[in-house]
Design an enzyme around this catalytic site. Structure first.
Site, PDB file in Angstrom:
ATOM      1  N   HIS A   1       4.861 -11.414  -7.905  1.00  0.00           N
ATOM      2  CA  HIS A   1       6.229 -11.970  -8.289  1.00  0.00           C
ATOM      3  C   HIS A   1       6.350 -13.515  -7.784  1.00  0.00           C
ATOM      4  O   HIS A   1       7.441 -14.013  -8.161  1.00  0.00           O
ATOM      5  CB  HIS A   1       7.273 -11.060  -7.250  1.00  0.00           C
ATOM      6  CG  HIS A   1       7.663  -9.790  -7.903  1.00  0.00           C
ATOM      7  ND1 HIS A   1       6.959  -8.547  -7.750  1.00  0.00           N
ATOM      8  CD2 HIS A   1       8.622  -9.395  -8.744  1.00  0.00           C
ATOM      9  CE1 HIS A   1       7.326  -7.746  -8.110  1.00  0.00           C
ATOM     10  NE2 HIS A   1       8.426  -8.005  -8.972  1.00  0.00           N
ATOM     11  N   GLY A   2       5.410 -13.915  -6.943  1.00  0.00           N
ATOM     12  CA  GLY A   2       5.565 -15.292  -6.914  1.00  0.00           C
ATOM     13  C   GLY A   2       4.696 -15.715  -5.508  1.00  0.00           C
ATOM     14  O   GLY A   2       4.259 -15.005  -4.643  1.00  0.00           O
TER      15      GLY A   2
END
Lengths: 474, 91
Positions: A323-324
């Site tokens: 997700h990051g």
């Protein structure tokens, strides 16, 4: 280009649909070529500088897919593709983070920090890479034959409804439809109604309650009180669901209007009665990929208990990292991994005795706490925020709430809650639900209501500034 | 109404809703109420290779569309009426 932008709705979509359906159905190759050109235009609109990345990496995987079958070196070709794809993902998505962390460590020990020019993140890179990996693994495992037509393969990678924020559509799920698909009146109708409801979820619900979430998360946690902190995270919990589910609905809807069946991504995640159940309902396409391409190859649950827990934990750390590149996402992944392993250690004779609605509430609160890590800028802020959520001394401090949420915000927050929990509110009788779903009145009102939602969404868009989708970040 | 006829009607209305604003924008066929906005609306951006490759043109074109699509003034007025009349808010 966001599906909820004016350029998309009143320019791109209308021209695309008219030209696509004007091409006779028997010329499926011409239709495919048109969708491919439009998909690249769609990508160029958002990230023109990264088109070479999209094109060249597509060319590489096209040839590697063919070489898996043509040469005897299946494993080597698979390894090259994985190194290439994961290398690109690692470089573009995680190098800034890694260099930043190493620099911080060097500074801590009195050295100079590393010289580094920050790299821009290609739009939709996580989704593009997962699509290509799914193709290569499907070919390697013999689930699918390699696509010999380059344009068809390029269409699979670039198909614009799912290009930049999913749902992650594994190659074998639409490989047949890339070659031949049915275009029916019912399909177009299903697609456009789905699109309208998705647009409404994003524009009416997510964007409205997102204003309150943003206002509260902009405050320092030292200024928050217990009711404000709960309101903020409750708004974010519904915002992230309706934002992403709305995007997925629109993607599925556009796909359906041109004959594709893009897989479902959500199934009422907030009525889950366990974290395991939550992950079967939330971002289903990602969960399926992680299960089939990571968890099961690691041994899944066919190994010792300790190893199974470790596998789960690894999968969710990587899920967070996907997700990051940030400690908050990693921690969010670790949090879910810990909850899942903890859940497995609980004997069923204990969990089986807990009433369903208590399990639902418990799961919802645990998921909600997880979203604090997901939304916060730093882990320190996240822990500070969670601390305020349980600061019972401020239980009755509600005076700031009217300044943080409007009547409209309350209205759509309640709508969001009703839509999220409706099987519990409308009765759990399958018979009643089937009777309602099969009644002609319901079917007609479903279509009419979709049009009303579309009109109100378009009207609402006129008064709002541009709001990008949360999942465009990933 | 038969199911097929109903679906055709809904598809037609859907197309009408997304087709009428661009038609109005291009032809200006119907009169629109005027809005007094204290800012300059975005003009049509000029397309140049450099601005297209850098993405500047795309952002300018999005801003132009946001400011100039057909029936925008009418929709802004209806939106304000809904917000003030029903929800008692300005946004």
């Amino acid at each position: 280009m966001a599906f909820s932008s004016i350029t998309f709705l009143f320019g791109f979509l209308v021209v695309f649909l008219i030209i696509y359906h004007a091409i006779p159905q028997r010329f499926i190759q011409a239709r495919n070529l048109f969708v491919l050109i439009v998909s690249y235009l769609f990508y160029i609109w958002g990230a023109p500088g990264f088109v070479p990345f999209l094109f060249l990496s597509t060319v590489a995987d096209y040839f590697l897919g063919l070489l898996i079958v043509k040469t005897g070196k299946k494993k080597l070709m698979l390894a090259i593709s994985l190194i290439l794809n994961l290398g690109l993902l690692g470089y573009f998505k995680y190098m800034n983070f890694l260099v930043g962390e190493i620099s911080a460590l060097l500074l801590l020990f009195g050295f100079d920090s590393l010289f580094w020019i920050k790299i821009a993140l290609p739009l939709g890179i996580s989704f593009i890479i997962f699509h290509k990996i799914s193709y290569i693994i499907d070919v390697y495992r013999g689930v699918s034959t390699p696509q010999r037509n380059f344009f068809t393969f390029a269409l699979y990678v670039a198909l614009f409804p799912k290009l930049i924020a999913g749902p992650i559509t594994r190659y074998h799920e639409i490989s047949d439809e890339l070659i031949s698909r049915e275009h029916t009146l019912g399909g177009i109708y299903d697609g456009l109604t789905r699109f309208c409801y998705g647009l409404g979820k994003k524009v009416l619900i997510a964007d409205t309650i997102g204003l309150t979430a943003d206002r509260i998360f902009q405050l320092s946690y030292g200024d928050l009180t217990l009711p404000v902190a709960w309101l903020g995270i409750l708004c974010y919990t519904f915002q992230i669901y309706f934002d992403f589910a709305g995007y997925s609905d629109m993607a599925i809807g556009i796909g359906r209007m041109i004959g594709f069946h893009i897989p479902e991504n959500f199934n009422l995640p907030y009525i889950a009665t366990s974290i395991r159940d939550f992950w079967r309902r939330w971002h289903i396409s990602l969960t399926n990929c992680l299960r089939d391409y990571l968890y099961i190859p690691l041994g899944g649950n066919r190994v010792s208990k300790v190893r199974t827990y470790f596998n789960l934990w690894i999968v969710f750390v990587l899920c967070g990292l996907w997700h990051g590149a940030s400690w908050t996402f990693i921690f969010w992944g670790v949090y879910h991994g810990v909850l899942l392993t903890g859940e497995r250690t609980l004997p069923e004779r204990i969990t089986g005795k807990i009433p369903g609605f208590l399990l639902l509430i418990g799961t919802f609160i645990l998921v909600l706490i997880g979203w604090v890590f997901f939304r916060s800028d730093t882990i320190l802020n996240a822990f500070g925020y969670i601390g305020v959520m349980f600061k019972f001394g401020t239980f009755f401090s509600t005076r700031d709430i009217p300044f943080l949420i409007t009547n409209k915000g309350w209205f759509f927050l309640i709508i969001a809650a009703i839509l999220s929990f409706h099987p519990y509110l409308t009765g759990r009788s399958r018979y009643i639900r089937q009777v309602v779903a099969n009644s002609m009145v319901f079917k007609y009102s479903y279509g009419v209501f979709a049009i009303i939602i579309l009109i109100y969404s378009v009207i609402t868009l006129s008064g709002s500034t541009y709001n990008p989708f949360i999942y465009f970040r990933f | 109404m038969r199911k097929r006829t109903f679906q055709v009607v809904i598809i037609f209305i859907f197309l009408l809703i997304i087709l009428l604003p661009p038609l109005q924008q291009i032809t200006g066929m119907l009169p629109e109420p005027s809005l007094i906005e204290k800012r300059q609306l975005m003009p049509v951006p000029e397309m140049e290779w450099d601005s297209f490759v850098s993405g500047v043109f795309q952002r300018q074109f999005d801003a132009y569309m946001d400011d100039n699509y057909g029936f925008r003034n009418l929709m802004v007025m209806i939106n304000n009426q809904i917000n003030i009349g029903i929800f008692h808010v300005t946004r």
